[in-house]
Design a protein around this motif. Sequence first.
Motif, PDB file in Angstrom:
ATOM      1  N   ASN A   2     -15.856  17.201 -12.222  1.00  0.00           N
ATOM      2  CA  ASN A   2     -16.814  17.446 -11.152  1.00  0.00           C
ATOM      3  C   ASN A   2     -17.229  18.896 -10.940  1.00  0.00           C
ATOM      4  O   ASN A   2     -17.694  19.219  -9.866  1.00  0.00           O
ATOM      5  CB  ASN A   2     -16.252  16.913  -9.828  1.00  0.00           C
ATOM      6  CG  ASN A   2     -16.094  15.416  -9.848  1.00  0.00           C
ATOM      7  OD1 ASN A   2     -16.977  14.714 -10.316  1.00  0.00           O
ATOM      8  ND2 ASN A   2     -14.974  14.936  -9.355  1.00  0.00           N
ATOM      9  N   ASP A   4     -19.462  22.116 -10.686  1.00  0.00           N
ATOM     10  CA  ASP A   4     -20.892  22.358 -10.590  1.00  0.00           C
ATOM     11  C   ASP A   4     -21.287  23.314 -11.716  1.00  0.00           C
ATOM     12  O   ASP A   4     -20.651  24.344 -11.923  1.00  0.00           O
ATOM     13  CB  ASP A   4     -21.204  22.984  -9.225  1.00  0.00           C
ATOM     14  CG  ASP A   4     -22.684  23.015  -8.948  1.00  0.00           C
ATOM     15  OD1 ASP A   4     -23.438  22.334  -9.665  1.00  0.00           O
ATOM     16  OD2 ASP A   4     -23.081  23.710  -8.013  1.00  0.00           O
ATOM     17  N   THR A   5     -22.283  22.955 -12.481  1.00  0.00           N
ATOM     18  CA  THR A   5     -22.726  23.803 -13.587  1.00  0.00           C
ATOM     19  C   THR A   5     -24.212  24.059 -13.483  1.00  0.00           C
ATOM     20  O   THR A   5     -24.931  23.395 -12.756  1.00  0.00           O
ATOM     21  CB  THR A   5     -22.425  23.155 -14.950  1.00  0.00           C
ATOM     22  OG1 THR A   5     -23.148  21.923 -15.041  1.00  0.00           O
ATOM     23  CG2 THR A   5     -20.946  22.895 -15.132  1.00  0.00           C
ATOM     24  N   SER A   6     -24.654  25.024 -14.239  1.00  0.00           N
ATOM     25  CA  SER A   6     -26.084  25.328 -14.285  1.00  0.00           C
ATOM     26  C   SER A   6     -26.508  25.368 -15.743  1.00  0.00           C
ATOM     27  O   SER A   6     -25.681  25.325 -16.652  1.00  0.00           O
ATOM     28  CB  SER A   6     -26.362  26.668 -13.595  1.00  0.00           C
ATOM     29  OG  SER A   6     -25.608  27.694 -14.204  1.00  0.00           O
ATOM     30  N   ASN A   9     -24.709  26.106 -19.733  1.00  0.00           N
ATOM     31  CA  ASN A   9     -23.269  25.878 -19.844  1.00  0.00           C
ATOM     32  C   ASN A   9     -22.889  24.881 -20.929  1.00  0.00           C
ATOM     33  O   ASN A   9     -21.711  24.724 -21.237  1.00  0.00           O
ATOM     34  CB  ASN A   9     -22.700  25.400 -18.504  1.00  0.00           C
ATOM     35  CG  ASN A   9     -22.607  26.518 -17.506  1.00  0.00           C
ATOM     36  OD1 ASN A   9     -21.866  27.463 -17.700  1.00  0.00           O
ATOM     37  ND2 ASN A   9     -23.387  26.422 -16.438  1.00  0.00           N
ATOM     38  N   SER A  10     -23.852  24.179 -21.507  1.00  0.00           N
ATOM     39  CA  SER A  10     -23.524  23.222 -22.563  1.00  0.00           C
ATOM     40  C   SER A  10     -22.816  23.929 -23.703  1.00  0.00           C
ATOM     41  O   SER A  10     -23.168  25.034 -24.097  1.00  0.00           O
ATOM     42  CB  SER A  10     -24.788  22.543 -23.088  1.00  0.00           C
ATOM     43  OG  SER A  10     -25.326  21.700 -22.111  1.00  0.00           O
ATOM     44  N   HIS A  26     -18.467  20.523 -22.623  1.00  0.00           N
ATOM     45  CA  HIS A  26     -19.533  20.210 -21.665  1.00  0.00           C
ATOM     46  C   HIS A  26     -20.831  20.004 -22.443  1.00  0.00           C
ATOM     47  O   HIS A  26     -21.214  20.833 -23.258  1.00  0.00           O
ATOM     48  CB  HIS A  26     -19.679  21.360 -20.669  1.00  0.00           C
ATOM     49  CG  HIS A  26     -20.752  21.143 -19.659  1.00  0.00           C
ATOM     50  ND1 HIS A  26     -20.639  20.200 -18.667  1.00  0.00           N
ATOM     51  CD2 HIS A  26     -21.949  21.740 -19.498  1.00  0.00           C
ATOM     52  CE1 HIS A  26     -21.739  20.236 -17.929  1.00  0.00           C
ATOM     53  NE2 HIS A  26     -22.540  21.155 -18.412  1.00  0.00           N
ATOM     54  N   HIS A  28     -23.804  17.934 -20.826  1.00  0.00           N
ATOM     55  CA  HIS A  28     -24.975  17.674 -19.979  1.00  0.00           C
ATOM     56  C   HIS A  28     -24.660  18.047 -18.532  1.00  0.00           C
ATOM     57  O   HIS A  28     -23.706  17.528 -17.967  1.00  0.00           O
ATOM     58  CB  HIS A  28     -25.369  16.194 -20.004  1.00  0.00           C
ATOM     59  CG  HIS A  28     -25.774  15.695 -21.339  1.00  0.00           C
ATOM     60  ND1 HIS A  28     -24.865  15.282 -22.281  1.00  0.00           N
ATOM     61  CD2 HIS A  28     -26.993  15.559 -21.890  1.00  0.00           C
ATOM     62  CE1 HIS A  28     -25.514  14.896 -23.366  1.00  0.00           C
ATOM     63  NE2 HIS A  28     -26.805  15.054 -23.147  1.00  0.00           N
ATOM     64  N   GLY A  29     -25.448  18.905 -17.959  1.00  0.00           N
ATOM     65  CA  GLY A  29     -25.328  19.221 -16.544  1.00  0.00           C
ATOM     66  C   GLY A  29     -26.371  18.455 -15.766  1.00  0.00           C
ATOM     67  O   GLY A  29     -27.491  18.292 -16.224  1.00  0.00           O
ATOM     68  N   CYS A  31     -26.080  18.445 -11.942  1.00  0.00           N
ATOM     69  CA  CYS A  31     -25.889  18.687 -10.516  1.00  0.00           C
ATOM     70  C   CYS A  31     -27.130  19.334  -9.919  1.00  0.00           C
ATOM     71  O   CYS A  31     -27.707  20.238 -10.503  1.00  0.00           O
ATOM     72  CB  CYS A  31     -24.683  19.595 -10.277  1.00  0.00           C
ATOM     73  SG  CYS A  31     -23.135  18.833 -10.764  1.00  0.00           S
ATOM     74  N   SER A  37     -24.290  14.641 -11.695  1.00  0.00           N
ATOM     75  CA  SER A  37     -22.973  14.707 -12.318  1.00  0.00           C
ATOM     76  C   SER A  37     -23.039  15.542 -13.585  1.00  0.00           C
ATOM     77  O   SER A  37     -24.112  15.876 -14.071  1.00  0.00           O
ATOM     78  CB  SER A  37     -22.475  13.299 -12.648  1.00  0.00           C
ATOM     79  OG  SER A  37     -23.333  12.701 -13.601  1.00  0.00           O
ATOM     80  N   ASN A  38     -21.884  15.866 -14.099  1.00  0.00           N
ATOM     81  CA  ASN A  38     -21.765  16.574 -15.363  1.00  0.00           C
ATOM     82  C   ASN A  38     -21.183  15.611 -16.381  1.00  0.00           C
ATOM     83  O   ASN A  38     -20.433  14.700 -16.044  1.00  0.00           O
ATOM     84  CB  ASN A  38     -20.834  17.775 -15.213  1.00  0.00           C
ATOM     85  CG  ASN A  38     -21.449  18.840 -14.358  1.00  0.00           C
ATOM     86  OD1 ASN A  38     -22.398  19.487 -14.759  1.00  0.00           O
ATOM     87  ND2 ASN A  38     -20.919  19.020 -13.158  1.00  0.00           N
TER      88      ASN A  38
END
Length: 99
Positions: A2, A4-6, A9-10, A26, A28-29, A31, A37-38
């Motif tokens: 959970n 939070d990403t922007s 970040n993949s 990671h 897919h972001g 949020c 969801s991520n």
Amino acid sequence: YNPDTSGGNSGSPVIHEETGHAVGVHTHGGCGATGGSNVGTRIDRPDFAAHVDFLTKICTLDSDCSDGFYCNGEETCDSNGQCQFGIPLDCNDGLFCTE
């Protein structure tokens, strides 16, 4: 998970909070202000491990990179000694040997 990403970040590791070990990547972001969801890929998936092995393989010849599957394209060895994926072919021609 959970966090939070922007954007951007993949490819970052997903770290298990208690052990500090990477358990995924990671991918897919999603949020945003309204939720989301991520999504990541577990590193113990056989298909993920196969791609990592392919991308980290040292090669000198194109044949060093071949996976033996015709329809996903011919893999090549680049000038840096790294395998590159082939361009998938259209194998829906009805012939048994290319299905």
